[in-house]
Each structure stands twice: as C-alpha cells, then as structure tokens.
Design a protein around this motif. Structure first.
Motif: not given
Length: 247
Positions: A125-131, A133-136, A36-44, A65-68
């Motif tokens: 888990a700082g700020a993340q814009d949910g992009g 490419f960032g998730a990749y 859950p924290p990772y999903l929240a981090y990726m979506t901002g 998932v594509l990244g890993l």
C-alpha cells in the motif's frame, strides 16, 4: 421448451447461492480486514483521512468493483464454454465438480487443510493518486491476487457455471457473485465511518462466517454429485409454474 424452463428454474437457486457466496467472500477473514486500507490506498489518503472525508472513495471503489467484475465475468464465460464443450460428459463433470467443492468446504470447516488456500497475495500500500484507472487495475489485481483466499467460493460458482452448459447463464452467475462481493465495497466507501465500526464488530465472528461458508460449500457439492439441483429445479417448476415465463 421444457429444457429452457428447467434451465430458468435451475438458475434461480444457483444465483441465490452465488449472491450469498459473494457476500460471504467479502466477510471472509482475508478480505474484510483489508477493506479500509484498500479504500485508503485507492483514494491516496490514510484511513484517518478517509474517515475525515478528506477525499471521497466512492468513484475509486466503483472502478475497483468494475475491475474485479471484469475478471470474474471472463472466468464465468470460460467455465461455461468448457462445460458446453464437454456437454456429453455433464454427469461426470458434475460429480467431479461436486467432489472439488466438498473438499473446499472441508477446508473451511478445518476438517482438512490445503496450504495453498491459506496463502494471501497482498499489494504494497504505497502512494496512490486515487485515479479511476488505477482503481480499476487494482480491482483486476485483487481478483487474481486473492484467488487463493476466495478460491473455494469462486470455485463453487465456476463449477455451477461449468455444469450448466450455457454461456449466458454461466456468465450471469459470475456477475451475481461479483455483485455480492462488490456492492459491500461500494457501501463501505459511501458510509465509511459506519462501515469501519461495523467491520470492527464483525471481526470476532469471522471464524463462524468461515464455517458457514464451509457448510454451504459441502451442501452445494453434495447437490452437484447427487443431481439434487435438477430435482429442485423440477420442484420449482411444478410449485411455481410462472417461472416458465422468465425463460
């Protein structure tokens, strides 16, 4: 022809083990709690915002998932290339790999403890814009940063890839492992509220899941040392002749 048929039959149980290892990796004590924290981090957004559907986590989760998966596929190709290079030493390689996998299994069963495998590399888990490419990139970081945590499971699949001696099937094994680990991430992103509830119910059973993974590792290690995979492959071909047409 027999070699191709045998390789096909040998891939099926190995692929099933890889899939199960991927699912158990997702359910491991150092992966499941941070979903859950990772999903929240990726979506901002925060976890509460995620549950309120302020922003969808599906697209970032897909690129995560594509990244890993990218890292695991490269690992699978490298392990297969190594096994092919030392093809004449496959017997010794299988025994070494089997011993390594058994040691990893004993770690999970807490018969022995390997401090390095208790290490967890986490990301702030700082700020993340949910992009996307960032998730990749986060997926790439996850694959590398959590290697100590999921190392025993991953090492088992890499051992199977290396002892197979064929790059295509070795890489495919890691793809199956990535599928088993990655699909639950996507399902958690799609059904976030149900997923969080399910994760909370599963947490008390994480130690049992860890033991199950340990038993699986020991069994696979013994099969690698004794050559039981080859024997099982012959049995599959004799029992299900139609498998030969899949090669």
């Amino acid at each position: 022809m027999l070699g191709i048929e045998l390789a096909t039959a040998a891939f099926l149980p190995a692929a099933l083990i890889a899939l199960l290892a991927g699912i158990l990796s997702f359910l491991s004590p150092c992966v499941l709690p941070i979903v859950p924290p990772y999903l929240a981090y990726m979506t901002g957004v925060g976890v509460n915002g995620l549950q309120a559907r302020e922003r969808s986590a599906v697209l970032p989760a897909l690129f995560f998932v594509l990244g890993l998966s990218t890292v695991f596929l490269v690992m699978g190709f490298a392990a297969s290339a190594l096994g092919r290079t030392f093809l004449q030493y496959q017997g010794i390689l299988s025994q070494i790999a089997g011993g390594f996998v058994i040691v990893m299994g004993l770690h999970f069963l807490r018969v022995i403890r390997i401090p390095f495998l208790d290490h967890e590399a986490r990301i702030d888990a700082g700020a993340q814009d949910g992009g996307a490419f960032g998730a990749y990139l986060l997926g790439l970081a996850f694959a590398f940063g959590w290697t100590p945590c999921i190392g025993p499971q991953l090492g088992m699949i890499l051992s199977l890839a290396a002892t197979g001696g064929e790059m295509t099937r070795g890489t495919a094994l890691l793809a199956v492992y990535a599928f088993g680990l990655g699909i639950p991430f996507l399902l958690a992103a799609i059904f976030i509220n149900r997923a969080i509830g399910l994760m909370n119910r599963v947490k008390p059973w994480l130690h049992i899941i860890e033991r199950v993974m340990g038993v699986l590792l020991v069994i696979v290690g013994v099969m690698l040392i004794t050559g039981a995979f080859s024997a099982f492959s012959y049995w599959l071909l004799e029992t299900f002749p139609g498998l030969a047409s899949l090669g």
